[in-house]
Design a protein around this motif. Structure first.
Motif, PDB file in Angstrom:
ATOM      1  N   PRO A  63      -0.440   5.809  15.991  1.00  0.00           N
ATOM      2  CA  PRO A  63       0.731   6.650  15.731  1.00  0.00           C
ATOM      3  C   PRO A  63       1.970   5.864  15.316  1.00  0.00           C
ATOM      4  CG  PRO A  63       0.282   6.481  18.086  1.00  0.00           C
ATOM      5  CD  PRO A  63      -0.886   5.902  17.375  1.00  0.00           C
ATOM      6  N   TRP A  64       2.091   4.597  15.813  1.00  0.00           N
ATOM      7  CA  TRP A  64       3.317   3.833  15.572  1.00  0.00           C
ATOM      8  C   TRP A  64       3.419   3.296  14.149  1.00  0.00           C
ATOM      9  CZ3 TRP A  64      -0.295   1.595  19.150  1.00  0.00           C
ATOM     10  CH2 TRP A  64      -1.119   0.647  18.553  1.00  0.00           C
ATOM     11  N   ALA A  65       2.418   3.523  13.321  1.00  0.00           N
ATOM     12  CA  ALA A  65       2.388   2.917  11.992  1.00  0.00           C
ATOM     13  C   ALA A  65       3.349   3.621  11.028  1.00  0.00           C
ATOM     14  CB  ALA A  65       0.967   2.932  11.455  1.00  0.00           C
ATOM     15  N   ALA A  66       4.627   3.561  11.348  1.00  0.00           N
ATOM     16  CA  ALA A  66       5.622   4.240  10.512  1.00  0.00           C
ATOM     17  C   ALA A  66       6.022   3.418   9.299  1.00  0.00           C
ATOM     18  CB  ALA A  66       6.848   4.556  11.337  1.00  0.00           C
TER      19      ALA A  66
ATOM     20  N   GLU B 260       0.838  -1.197   0.000  1.00  0.00           N
ATOM     21  CA  GLU B 260       0.000   0.000   0.000  1.00  0.00           C
ATOM     22  C   GLU B 260       0.876   1.251   0.000  1.00  0.00           C
ATOM     23  OE1 GLU B 260      -2.124   0.690   3.578  1.00  0.00           O
ATOM     24  OE2 GLU B 260      -3.941   1.376   2.560  1.00  0.00           O
ATOM     25  N   GLN B 261       2.060   1.134   0.591  1.00  0.00           N
ATOM     26  CA  GLN B 261       2.970   2.281   0.680  1.00  0.00           C
ATOM     27  C   GLN B 261       3.675   2.558  -0.639  1.00  0.00           C
ATOM     28  OE1 GLN B 261       3.023   3.008   4.817  1.00  0.00           O
ATOM     29  NE2 GLN B 261       5.131   2.317   4.600  1.00  0.00           N
ATOM     30  N   GLY B 262       3.524   1.622  -1.578  1.00  0.00           N
ATOM     31  CA  GLY B 262       4.191   1.773  -2.867  1.00  0.00           C
ATOM     32  C   GLY B 262       4.620   0.427  -3.407  1.00  0.00           C
TER      33      GLY B 262
ATOM     34  N   LYS C 244      -6.763  -3.203  -3.120  1.00  0.00           N
ATOM     35  CA  LYS C 244      -7.000  -2.106  -2.171  1.00  0.00           C
ATOM     36  C   LYS C 244      -8.295  -2.303  -1.414  1.00  0.00           C
ATOM     37  CE  LYS C 244      -4.384   1.494  -4.550  1.00  0.00           C
ATOM     38  NZ  LYS C 244      -4.443   2.697  -5.384  1.00  0.00           N
ATOM     39  N   LYS C 245      -9.303  -2.760  -2.159  1.00  0.00           N
ATOM     40  CA  LYS C 245     -10.603  -3.003  -1.517  1.00  0.00           C
ATOM     41  C   LYS C 245     -10.493  -4.149  -0.511  1.00  0.00           C
ATOM     42  CE  LYS C 245     -14.444  -4.392  -3.557  1.00  0.00           C
ATOM     43  NZ  LYS C 245     -15.392  -4.628  -4.685  1.00  0.00           N
ATOM     44  N   ALA C 246      -9.773  -5.195  -0.940  1.00  0.00           N
ATOM     45  CA  ALA C 246      -9.590  -6.349  -0.057  1.00  0.00           C
ATOM     46  C   ALA C 246      -8.874  -5.940   1.225  1.00  0.00           C
ATOM     47  CB  ALA C 246      -8.811  -7.438  -0.787  1.00  0.00           C
ATOM     48  N   LEU C 247      -7.863  -5.106   1.067  1.00  0.00           N
ATOM     49  CA  LEU C 247      -7.110  -4.658   2.243  1.00  0.00           C
ATOM     50  C   LEU C 247      -8.000  -3.934   3.239  1.00  0.00           C
ATOM     51  CD1 LEU C 247      -4.524  -4.200   3.829  1.00  0.00           C
ATOM     52  CD2 LEU C 247      -3.990  -2.285   2.316  1.00  0.00           C
ATOM     53  N   LYS C 248      -8.891  -3.131   2.714  1.00  0.00           N
ATOM     54  CA  LYS C 248      -9.808  -2.403   3.591  1.00  0.00           C
ATOM     55  C   LYS C 248     -10.682  -3.368   4.400  1.00  0.00           C
ATOM     56  CE  LYS C 248     -13.168   1.367   3.489  1.00  0.00           C
ATOM     57  NZ  LYS C 248     -14.200   2.057   2.679  1.00  0.00           N
ATOM     58  N   GLU C 249     -11.209  -4.379   3.699  1.00  0.00           N
ATOM     59  CA  GLU C 249     -12.043  -5.363   4.397  1.00  0.00           C
ATOM     60  C   GLU C 249     -11.230  -6.145   5.422  1.00  0.00           C
ATOM     61  OE1 GLU C 249     -13.603  -7.748   1.267  1.00  0.00           O
ATOM     62  OE2 GLU C 249     -14.695  -6.068   0.360  1.00  0.00           O
ATOM     63  N   ARG C 250      -9.990  -6.491   5.027  1.00  0.00           N
ATOM     64  CA  ARG C 250      -9.165  -7.287   5.918  1.00  0.00           C
ATOM     65  C   ARG C 250      -8.751  -6.503   7.160  1.00  0.00           C
ATOM     66  NH1 ARG C 250      -6.179 -11.404   2.931  1.00  0.00           N
ATOM     67  NH2 ARG C 250      -7.508 -12.185   1.262  1.00  0.00           N
ATOM     68  N   ARG C 251      -8.670  -5.192   7.018  1.00  0.00           N
ATOM     69  CA  ARG C 251      -8.388  -4.371   8.195  1.00  0.00           C
ATOM     70  C   ARG C 251      -9.518  -4.513   9.208  1.00  0.00           C
ATOM     71  NH1 ARG C 251      -5.213  -0.225   5.148  1.00  0.00           N
ATOM     72  NH2 ARG C 251      -3.183  -0.393   6.198  1.00  0.00           N
TER      73      ARG C 251
ATOM     74  N   VAL D 123       1.125  -2.502  13.280  1.00  0.00           N
ATOM     75  CA  VAL D 123       1.927  -1.554  12.510  1.00  0.00           C
ATOM     76  C   VAL D 123       1.444  -1.504  11.061  1.00  0.00           C
ATOM     77  CG1 VAL D 123       4.227  -1.122  11.566  1.00  0.00           C
ATOM     78  CG2 VAL D 123       3.969  -1.779  13.964  1.00  0.00           C
ATOM     79  N   PHE D 124       1.032  -2.660  10.558  1.00  0.00           N
ATOM     80  CA  PHE D 124       0.618  -2.737   9.161  1.00  0.00           C
ATOM     81  C   PHE D 124      -0.877  -2.465   8.974  1.00  0.00           C
ATOM     82  CE2 PHE D 124       4.420  -5.234   9.645  1.00  0.00           C
ATOM     83  CZ  PHE D 124       5.161  -4.906   8.531  1.00  0.00           C
ATOM     84  N   LEU D 125      -1.690  -2.934   9.913  1.00  0.00           N
ATOM     85  CA  LEU D 125      -3.135  -2.907   9.682  1.00  0.00           C
ATOM     86  C   LEU D 125      -3.898  -1.877  10.494  1.00  0.00           C
ATOM     87  CD1 LEU D 125      -3.926  -6.702   9.283  1.00  0.00           C
ATOM     88  CD2 LEU D 125      -3.373  -5.003   7.543  1.00  0.00           C
ATOM     89  N   GLU D 126      -3.197  -1.144  11.350  1.00  0.00           N
ATOM     90  CA  GLU D 126      -3.888  -0.117  12.122  1.00  0.00           C
ATOM     91  C   GLU D 126      -3.218   1.228  11.858  1.00  0.00           C
ATOM     92  OE1 GLU D 126      -3.899  -1.542  16.193  1.00  0.00           O
ATOM     93  OE2 GLU D 126      -4.449  -3.525  15.508  1.00  0.00           O
ATOM     94  N   PRO D 127      -3.471   1.777  10.661  1.00  0.00           N
ATOM     95  CA  PRO D 127      -2.741   2.978  10.234  1.00  0.00           C
ATOM     96  C   PRO D 127      -3.130   4.222  11.019  1.00  0.00           C
ATOM     97  CG  PRO D 127      -4.435   2.440   8.651  1.00  0.00           C
ATOM     98  CD  PRO D 127      -4.481   1.368   9.688  1.00  0.00           C
TER      99      PRO D 127
END
Lengths: 112, 112
Positions: B109-112, A19-21, A83-90, B102-106
DNA sequence: AGATATAACCTAGCGTCACTAGGTATATGG
DNA sequence: CCATATACCTAGTGACGCTAGGTTATATCT
């Protein structure tokens, strides 16, 4: 922290990393190690098949890049579906971690 | 929240459930469903083998109880080894959930 | 009485998936 | 020349949650 814990969560971690690139496989491994501060030190035999799985599922797309020096790299990019999947997985992770927290984080107030 | 997520965490959830007091298998299932507010609605084919596994590993001990009415129940109790294991696994979960966060809870604050 | 539901236990087999162990190719530093 | 790092790949293994089926006992509804 044993390895079995990661099952069912690795895909999410990879998607969040990309997601960061866009990045190639080896860089994904390093980035996951860096961001997790060493907690996730994943062997290639774990990550490469996962990347292939995610591409097959349509969540990632890949392009071969041939640099001036060094060998070919396969660069992965998150697709719109990904991207959509990631949102659901969150949301899935939020529910899961909340539920486990009830059992394993007794200092928290919700641990009834 | 897919089912694969639970792998490597079920044992911890069961141990934590029995930390509150001994219980038989079926009651463990109900208690897990109750405390997780329905997030973990586990089939017997998941929980019974796990209980056997944990007893074999020495983390649980079991006694058959024959009530006046109804069929026999197998009551599981956390052993001292099990209590110690639970403590370690709590730390394992803390590290794991922090790392995944860190990855899934953007929003954190720690999600660097 | 028979059917259905719930409580309570069990296990063989299946599918998924992270990991091990091995392989290939390119560049750099001792 | 050899080790190390970068960068890719995959066949096979083991662990484990789940499906699907079974048994025993009590209560309830028709």
């Amino acid at each position: 922290m044993n390895a079995e814990m990661l099952k069912g969560h690795l895909d999410n971690v990879i998607l969040a990393t990309l997601e960061q690139g866009s990045a190639h496989g080896y860089a994904v491994i390093e980035e996951i190690r860096r961001r997790s501060r060493g907690s996730f030190n994943l062997p290639e035999g774990t990550v490469y098949p996962a990347l292939h799985r995610l591409e097959l599922a349509g969540l990632l797309a890949s392009d071969w890049v041939t640099p001036d020096a060094g060998r070919r790299k396969r660069v992965y990019t998150l697709t719109p579906t990904g991207k959509k999947a990631l949102k659901e997985r969150r949301e899935g992770w939020a529910e899961f971690s909340r539920a486990v927290g009830v059992f394993l984080e007794p200092d928290k107030p919700w641990a009834a």
